[in-house]
Design a protein around this motif. Structure first.
Motif, PDB file in Angstrom:
ATOM      1  N   SER A  98     -49.641  -1.993 -25.646  1.00  0.00           N
ATOM      2  CA  SER A  98     -48.834  -2.973 -24.762  1.00  0.00           C
ATOM      3  C   SER A  98     -47.813  -2.355 -23.999  1.00  0.00           C
ATOM      4  CB  SER A  98     -48.663  -4.059 -25.540  1.00  0.00           C
ATOM      5  OG  SER A  98     -49.586  -4.894 -25.932  1.00  0.00           O
ATOM      6  N   GLN A  99     -47.092  -1.551 -24.742  1.00  0.00           N
ATOM      7  CA  GLN A  99     -45.798  -0.929 -24.036  1.00  0.00           C
ATOM      8  C   GLN A  99     -46.250  -0.107 -23.140  1.00  0.00           C
ATOM      9  OE1 GLN A  99     -45.777  -0.819 -27.907  1.00  0.00           O
ATOM     10  NE2 GLN A  99     -43.826  -1.134 -28.464  1.00  0.00           N
ATOM     11  N   GLN A 100     -47.186   0.701 -23.224  1.00  0.00           N
ATOM     12  CA  GLN A 100     -47.668   1.907 -22.608  1.00  0.00           C
ATOM     13  C   GLN A 100     -48.264   0.982 -21.228  1.00  0.00           C
ATOM     14  OE1 GLN A 100     -50.339   4.033 -24.704  1.00  0.00           O
ATOM     15  NE2 GLN A 100     -48.908   5.343 -25.610  1.00  0.00           N
ATOM     16  N   TYR A 101     -48.904   0.164 -21.235  1.00  0.00           N
ATOM     17  CA  TYR A 101     -49.408  -0.656 -20.220  1.00  0.00           C
ATOM     18  C   TYR A 101     -48.304  -1.445 -19.209  1.00  0.00           C
ATOM     19  CZ  TYR A 101     -51.863  -4.024 -17.156  1.00  0.00           C
ATOM     20  OH  TYR A 101     -52.183  -4.929 -16.081  1.00  0.00           O
ATOM     21  N   GLU A 102     -47.356  -2.067 -19.920  1.00  0.00           N
ATOM     22  CA  GLU A 102     -46.206  -2.610 -19.448  1.00  0.00           C
ATOM     23  C   GLU A 102     -45.449  -1.497 -18.566  1.00  0.00           C
ATOM     24  OE1 GLU A 102     -45.499  -5.755 -18.745  1.00  0.00           O
ATOM     25  OE2 GLU A 102     -47.305  -6.248 -19.789  1.00  0.00           O
ATOM     26  N   ALA A 103     -45.254  -0.094 -19.227  1.00  0.00           N
ATOM     27  CA  ALA A 103     -44.609   0.800 -18.374  1.00  0.00           C
ATOM     28  C   ALA A 103     -45.283   1.106 -17.093  1.00  0.00           C
ATOM     29  CB  ALA A 103     -44.421   2.049 -19.403  1.00  0.00           C
TER      30      ALA A 103
ATOM     31  N   LEU B 155     -47.627  -0.780 -15.528  1.00  0.00           N
ATOM     32  CA  LEU B 155     -47.620  -1.726 -14.414  1.00  0.00           C
ATOM     33  C   LEU B 155     -46.372  -1.790 -13.674  1.00  0.00           C
ATOM     34  CD1 LEU B 155     -49.877  -3.839 -13.789  1.00  0.00           C
ATOM     35  CD2 LEU B 155     -48.596  -5.479 -15.205  1.00  0.00           C
ATOM     36  N   LEU B 156     -45.264  -1.702 -14.531  1.00  0.00           N
ATOM     37  CA  LEU B 156     -43.948  -1.682 -14.039  1.00  0.00           C
ATOM     38  C   LEU B 156     -43.603  -0.460 -12.900  1.00  0.00           C
ATOM     39  CD1 LEU B 156     -40.909  -2.743 -13.451  1.00  0.00           C
ATOM     40  CD2 LEU B 156     -40.319  -1.614 -15.667  1.00  0.00           C
TER      41      LEU B 156
ATOM     42  N   ARG C 170     -46.429  -8.821 -10.881  1.00  0.00           N
ATOM     43  CA  ARG C 170     -47.412  -8.025 -11.860  1.00  0.00           C
ATOM     44  C   ARG C 170     -48.899  -8.532 -11.598  1.00  0.00           C
ATOM     45  NH1 ARG C 170     -46.227  -7.346 -17.291  1.00  0.00           N
ATOM     46  NH2 ARG C 170     -48.135  -8.747 -17.540  1.00  0.00           N
TER      47      ARG C 170
ATOM     48  N   TYR D 207     -51.701  -5.698 -11.003  1.00  0.00           N
ATOM     49  CA  TYR D 207     -52.783  -5.623 -11.634  1.00  0.00           C
ATOM     50  C   TYR D 207     -54.059  -5.639 -10.622  1.00  0.00           C
ATOM     51  CZ  TYR D 207     -56.871  -7.439 -14.308  1.00  0.00           C
ATOM     52  OH  TYR D 207     -57.916  -7.477 -14.853  1.00  0.00           O
TER      53      TYR D 207
END
Length: 148
Positions: free
Chosen positions: A11-16, A18-19, A30, A34
Motif C-alpha cells: 500500500s505504501q509503495q503504491y501510494e508513493a 501514485l503521488l 488520484r 489511476y
C-alpha cells in the motif's frame, strides 16, 4: 517464513507511486492518475503474449502488478505492436468519458515507473520481449543502440 516485505509495504509503495505520477504528470486527482496509469498498462498488456504478460507483471510493484493483470484474457492479445500513436489511442480509449490521458500519458507513466521498479530487471525483461516493448517504456533497444 515471514511475509515478504513487498507485500507488507504494498500500500505504501503504491501510494508513493501514485503521488509521484500525479505530480509528475500534473494531474489533480488520484482517480485521474489511476486511470492514466491503468490505461497505459493495459495498452501495453494487450500487445503481449501470455508468457510476456507474466514476465512483465513480475517486474512491477505488487499493486501495479494487480492492476496490470486484473481482468486479463489471452483474447485481448493484439499481435501488431503498433506505434506511439496507437498506444496513445488505446490509452485514451479506456473509460473514454472519465479518462484524462493525453498524447504524453504513456511516456509520462513510463518515466514515473522507471523510478519505482528494479530498473535493470525491468529493462532485461523488456529486452526479452523485444524492441517495441523497449520503445513503449522509453528505452532505446539494444539493436537500435548498436546501429547508432
Amino acid at each position: 517464513m515471514p511475509m515478504p516485505q513487498e507485500y507488507q509495504l504494498a500500500s505504501q509503495q503504491y501510494e508513493a507511486f501514485l503521488l509521484d505520477a500525479m505530480e509528475s504528470m500534473d494531474l489533480v486527482t488520484r482517480n485521474r492518475t489511476y486511470t492514466c496509469v491503468q490505461a497505459t498498462l493495459l495498452a501495453f498488456r494487450n500487445r503481449l503474449t501470455a508468457e510476456q504478460v507474466l514476465a512483465f507483471a513480475d517486474t512491477l510493484p505488487v499493486v501495479l502488478r494487480a492492476i496490470f493483470t486484473s481482468g486479463w484474457s489471452r483474447d485481448d492479445f493484439n499481435p501488431e505492436f503498433g506505434t506511439m500513436e496507437d498506444w496513445v489511442a488505446d490509452a485514451k480509449a479506456l473509460r473514454r468519458l472519465h479518462n484524462f490521458s493525453d498524447d504524453e500519458t504513456p511516456a509520462g507513466v513510463a518515466k514515473v515507473l522507471h523510478r519505482h521498479v528494479d530498473l535493470p530487471h525491468f529493462e532485461q525483461v523488456l529486452q526479452q520481449i523485444g524492441p517495441d516493448a523497449m520503445r513503449f517504456w522509453g528505452f532505446e533497444s539494444t539493436a537500435e543502440a548498436e546501429t547508432s
